[in-house]
Design a protein around this motif. Structure first.
Motif, mmCIF file in Angstrom:
data_model
loop_
_atom_site.group_PDB
_atom_site.id
_atom_site.type_symbol
_atom_site.label_atom_id
_atom_site.label_comp_id
_atom_site.label_asym_id
_atom_site.label_seq_id
_atom_site.Cartn_x
_atom_site.Cartn_y
_atom_site.Cartn_z
ATOM 1 N N GLY A 19 37.362 20.669 -10.471
ATOM 2 C CA GLY A 19 37.012 22.149 -10.018
ATOM 3 C C GLY A 19 37.090 23.546 -9.968
ATOM 4 N N SER A 20 38.408 23.437 -9.701
ATOM 5 C CA SER A 20 39.248 24.520 -9.017
ATOM 6 C C SER A 20 40.053 25.456 -10.284
ATOM 7 N N TYR A 21 40.428 25.857 -9.794
ATOM 8 C CA TYR A 21 41.761 26.853 -10.964
ATOM 9 C C TYR A 21 42.894 27.042 -9.955
ATOM 10 N N LYS A 22 44.083 27.450 -10.472
ATOM 11 C CA LYS A 22 44.830 27.504 -9.998
ATOM 12 C C LYS A 22 44.969 29.476 -10.302
ATOM 13 N N VAL A 23 45.744 29.754 -9.699
ATOM 14 C CA VAL A 23 45.163 31.077 -9.537
ATOM 15 C C VAL A 23 47.024 31.844 -9.742
ATOM 16 N N SER A 24 47.081 32.631 -10.667
ATOM 17 C CA SER A 24 48.830 32.845 -10.846
ATOM 18 C C SER A 24 48.666 34.518 -11.158
ATOM 19 N N GLY A 25 49.105 35.402 -10.854
ATOM 20 C CA GLY A 25 49.532 37.040 -10.633
ATOM 21 C C GLY A 25 50.105 37.782 -9.612
ATOM 22 N N THR A 26 50.146 38.678 -9.780
ATOM 23 C CA THR A 26 50.664 40.221 -8.823
ATOM 24 C C THR A 26 49.851 41.183 -8.798
ATOM 25 N N LYS A 27 49.226 41.054 -7.609
ATOM 26 C CA LYS A 27 47.338 42.190 -7.200
ATOM 27 C C LYS A 27 48.628 43.383 -6.701
ATOM 28 N N ILE A 28 48.314 44.834 -6.310
ATOM 29 C CA ILE A 28 49.360 46.030 -5.747
ATOM 30 C C ILE A 28 47.842 46.314 -5.108
ATOM 31 N N PHE A 29 48.097 47.138 -4.283
ATOM 32 C CA PHE A 29 47.214 48.846 -3.438
ATOM 33 C C PHE A 29 45.626 47.524 -2.896
ATOM 34 N N GLY B 4 37.150 39.374 -21.564
ATOM 35 C CA GLY B 4 37.914 38.449 -20.903
ATOM 36 C C GLY B 4 38.327 38.145 -19.031
ATOM 37 N N ILE B 5 37.466 39.017 -18.653
ATOM 38 C CA ILE B 5 37.996 38.724 -17.094
ATOM 39 C C ILE B 5 36.385 37.876 -16.745
ATOM 40 N N SER B 6 37.426 37.367 -15.333
ATOM 41 C CA SER B 6 36.673 36.263 -14.663
ATOM 42 C C SER B 6 37.030 36.150 -13.124
ATOM 43 N N LEU B 7 36.357 36.249 -12.153
ATOM 44 C CA LEU B 7 36.398 36.753 -10.605
ATOM 45 C C LEU B 7 36.414 34.728 -9.884
ATOM 46 N N PHE B 8 36.697 35.280 -8.988
ATOM 47 C CA PHE B 8 37.373 33.385 -8.780
ATOM 48 C C PHE B 8 37.531 34.118 -6.753
ATOM 49 N N ILE B 9 37.202 33.632 -6.570
ATOM 50 C CA ILE B 9 37.327 33.255 -4.523
ATOM 51 C C ILE B 9 38.791 32.229 -4.520
ATOM 52 N N VAL B 10 39.552 33.463 -3.871
ATOM 53 C CA VAL B 10 41.521 32.620 -3.201
ATOM 54 C C VAL B 10 41.338 33.230 -1.837
ATOM 55 N N PRO B 11 41.057 32.178 -0.573
ATOM 56 C CA PRO B 11 41.771 32.395 0.029
ATOM 57 C C PRO B 11 42.290 32.344 0.839
ATOM 58 N N LYS B 12 43.010 32.706 1.862
ATOM 59 C CA LYS B 12 44.460 32.615 1.814
ATOM 60 C C LYS B 12 45.264 31.535 2.543
ATOM 61 N N TYR C 192 38.128 29.700 -6.799
ATOM 62 C CA TYR C 192 37.104 28.576 -7.294
ATOM 63 C C TYR C 192 36.097 30.151 -7.822
ATOM 64 N N LEU C 193 35.476 30.295 -9.155
ATOM 65 C CA LEU C 193 35.081 30.804 -10.559
ATOM 66 C C LEU C 193 33.309 31.198 -9.721
ATOM 67 N N ILE C 194 33.603 32.580 -9.570
ATOM 68 C CA ILE C 194 32.668 32.902 -8.894
ATOM 69 C C ILE C 194 31.050 33.930 -10.056
ATOM 70 N N GLY C 195 30.492 32.939 -10.694
ATOM 71 C CA GLY C 195 29.346 33.532 -11.613
ATOM 72 C C GLY C 195 30.220 33.110 -12.662
ATOM 73 N N PRO C 196 29.099 33.931 -13.737
ATOM 74 C CA PRO C 196 29.822 32.793 -15.499
ATOM 75 C C PRO C 196 31.303 33.295 -16.126
ATOM 76 N N PRO C 197 31.728 32.156 -16.294
ATOM 77 C CA PRO C 197 33.172 32.709 -17.046
ATOM 78 C C PRO C 197 33.188 34.309 -17.885
ATOM 79 N N ASN C 198 34.292 34.548 -18.009
ATOM 80 C CA ASN C 198 34.721 36.136 -18.246
ATOM 81 C C ASN C 198 33.396 37.306 -17.992
ATOM 82 N N LYS C 199 32.475 36.961 -17.393
ATOM 83 C CA LYS C 199 32.068 37.823 -16.444
ATOM 84 C C LYS C 199 31.976 38.498 -15.445
#
Length: 594
Positions: free
Chosen positions: A187-197, A226-234, A273-280
């Protein structure tokens, strides 16, 4: 060394005399503890912390900055200890729900604390400030399990939070983002990418950092849909010593706010971990963004207030030349520069923007309380008015806050250009406020395009009705005539110029973009005019009731200055709005040469 003194008298005036905070808190459910004595005690303690702990660290943070070493970030001297003191005093939990460890006090009271902290040391204030946005997002959209796991730790201050939106190739246009989230069997997700600022993305002040991250699911539609929101702890909660695939790749080398770590954050199959509905996710993230935008409006107030305080001290002490009407202080070799009209104009501009900005932000904060506490029509009304005022507060107050910071440097003359006085730092630190959380130009398009024209003017009417009602009530008040008459005229003109732009935009949508910033600034001057009229009314009533305090006379004279010297700026803005888009768009792209 520059100093900060909490403006407790003005805070009390706006909060209690103008906005009647006692009645406001009584009308909110479950706010019995927000008594006048309790509120006063909280503000006074917050003022001590800001003045004694944070203010002395402001220049240290600028000079030392944050240090990056192999993915780890060290904050400037004293920052970590100040944060621990902040946590031990219970400040992070002030305006959050008791069931998750909060104190249950109103959001508007927490915002007063944020003003004190932010004006004393803006760079430091961003660490708990970003956490506040993460808390609100989790509170609004998280599951009960997510709240118990993450929200409780953020409210306690043991952990801090961030918002991770921007990527190297996309800023405002989030539909282009590439960060991906792959679903896992558990039920978790593997998040990959780069964020700046990413402000406060990595630091040594808390044991864990909770990143709120925008990413795409594998089957997500293109664009913002097509954007979803996730909790990704250090660190995952069950193992605070083990990396979760989140790392700081570098620190940005910035113009200002050196004491805050602005990071490039890399997510390498980090568990999220997904927050809220997918793609919202974008809809959910606006909870965070709206919190951040009101917080950034506060930054405009902070730099205006700080600039005014230190400019005023200098202008009273610095001796240069004689007053034009003859020596004001014949016992001294020269007069202090405060006797000169142009210096007075800069000081009064700072004062008018700081005190007017405080009234506007506190007014908006009470709307936040109402929207959060009530349901039905009352909630809808507060939400609608807040949605209209937020882009004005964010963009207008940061623009005039930067102007005020520049006036501060100018008042110091050559000394303002020298680092030890702190005025050039105030200018550098304030410049970012017009960029992050949506530039002035983005806020302007949001206001005119989305909030006003797309609602057929209904969003504007929500505020102009309030202004009209005030003017009608005071139309026969001779003492307020000099404020009411111009507001009546501007209120009428506001609707007319909106209609003119809307009609032209039906033929050419560039008309919206061409008018938008001028429209926002025009709106800001009118809204602040209303705030100054409210304060003038209150001050006059105090005087009429027998108060002999110079504070109230100063309010009236500053209101006079605003209406005589600042509000007339609307005249040039009307002309530029009417001029349309032709002069901006007629030059061919290929003709932009050098």
């Amino acid at each position: 060394m520059p100093e900060y003194k909490a403006p407790l008298r003005d805070i009390d005036f706006v909060l209690n005399d103008v906005l009647n905070a006692e009645k406001h808190y009584q009308d909110l459910p479950d706010c019995e503890e927000a008594t006048p004595d309790m509120v006063s005690a909280i503000i006074e303690e917050g003022a001590k912390f800001a003045e004694r702990v944070l203010s002395p660290l402001n220049q240290i943070g600028d000079q030392q900055g944050c240090q990056w070493n192999d993915g780890q970030v060290t904050t400037p001297e004293g920052f970590k200890e100040a944060y621990q003191q902040y946590v031990e005093s219970g400040w992070p939990s002030l305006a959050h729900e008791e069931q998750y460890g909060g104190q249950g006090l109103p959001e508007s009271l927490g915002l007063v604390l944020n003003e004190l902290v932010g004006t004393a040391n803006w760079s430091w204030s961003m660490y708990p400030g970003l956490s506040h946005g993460a808390m609100n997002t989790l509170d609004a959209h998280g599951t009960e399990e997510q709240k118990q796991t993450y929200l409780t730790q953020l409210i306690s201050g043991n952990w801090t939070g961030t918002m991770c939106l921007t990527e190297p190739h996309c800023g405002t246009d989030l539909g282009m983002l590439r960060t991906k989230a792959e679903p896992q069997a558990d039920g978790s997700y593997k998040v990959s990418g780069t964020k700046i600022f990413i402000s406060a993305g990595e630091h040594d002040m808390a044991e864990n950092i909770v990143h709120i991250v925008l990413a795409r699911l594998p089957d997500a539609p293109a664009g913002t849909k097509g954007i979803s929101l996730f909790i990704v702890p250090k660190h995952l909660p069950e193992s605070l010593t083990k990396s979760n695939g989140v790392s700081c790749g570098s620190l940005e080398h910035k113009m200002g706010i050196h004491g805050n770590s602005t990071c490039v954050m890399n997510f390498d199959e980090a568990t999220g971990y997904l927050i809220g509905p997918p793609n919202k996710g974008l809809n959910c993230m606006f909870t965070f963004m709206n919190t951040a935008r009101l917080g950034t409006a506060l930054q405009g107030l902070a730099h205006a207030e700080w600039g005014f305080q230190n400019s005023l001290t200098y202008a009273k002490d610095r001796l240069q030349m004689r007053a034009l009407n003859g020596p004001a202080h014949p016992d001294k070799p020269a007069d202090p520069i405060i006797v000169h009209p142009e210096v007075r104009k800069m000081l009064l501009t700072q004062k008018a923007f700081a005190e007017g900005g405080r009234a506007l932000i506190y007014y908006c904060a009470q709307l936040v309380d109402k929207a959060k506490a009530h349901e039905g029509e009352e909630k809808e009304k507060a939400d609608a008015l807040l949605a209209f005022l937020t882009p004005i507060a964010k963009a207008f107050l940061t623009e005039v806050g930067f102007e005020s910071a520049n006036h501060g440097l100018q008042i110091y003359g050559g000394h303002g250009f020298i680092a030890e006085w702190g005025m050039e730092q105030n200018v550098r630190d304030s410049r970012i406020s017009m960029l992050y959380e949506g530039t002035t130009q983005i806020q302007a398009i949001d206001l005119l395009g989305r909030k006003v024209l797309m609602t057929q003017g209904e969003a504007l009417k929500g505020f102009t009705k309030i202004l009209h009602k005030f003017c009608q009530a005071e139309i026969d008040n001779e003492a307020l005539a000099k404020y009411v008459k111009p507001l009546v005229e501007l209120n009428k003109e506001w609707g007319e110029i909106t209609m003119q732009i809307g009609m032209k935009a039906m033929q050419n949508r560039d008309e919206v973009g061409a008018a938008s910033v001028d429209y926002l600034m025009y709106s800001g001057y009118v809204v602040l005019g209303y705030m100054w009229a409210l304060m003038a009314k209150t001050a006059q009533e105090k005087i009429d009731s027998g108060a002999s305090d110079d504070f109230y006379q100063a309010k009236l004279k500053t209101a006079d200055f605003y209406f005589n010297r600042i509000l007339p700026r609307t005249r040039s803005l009307v002309e530029t709005m009417k001029s349309g888009s032709d002069s901006l768009m007629s030059l061919e792209e290929d003709h932009f040469v050098f």
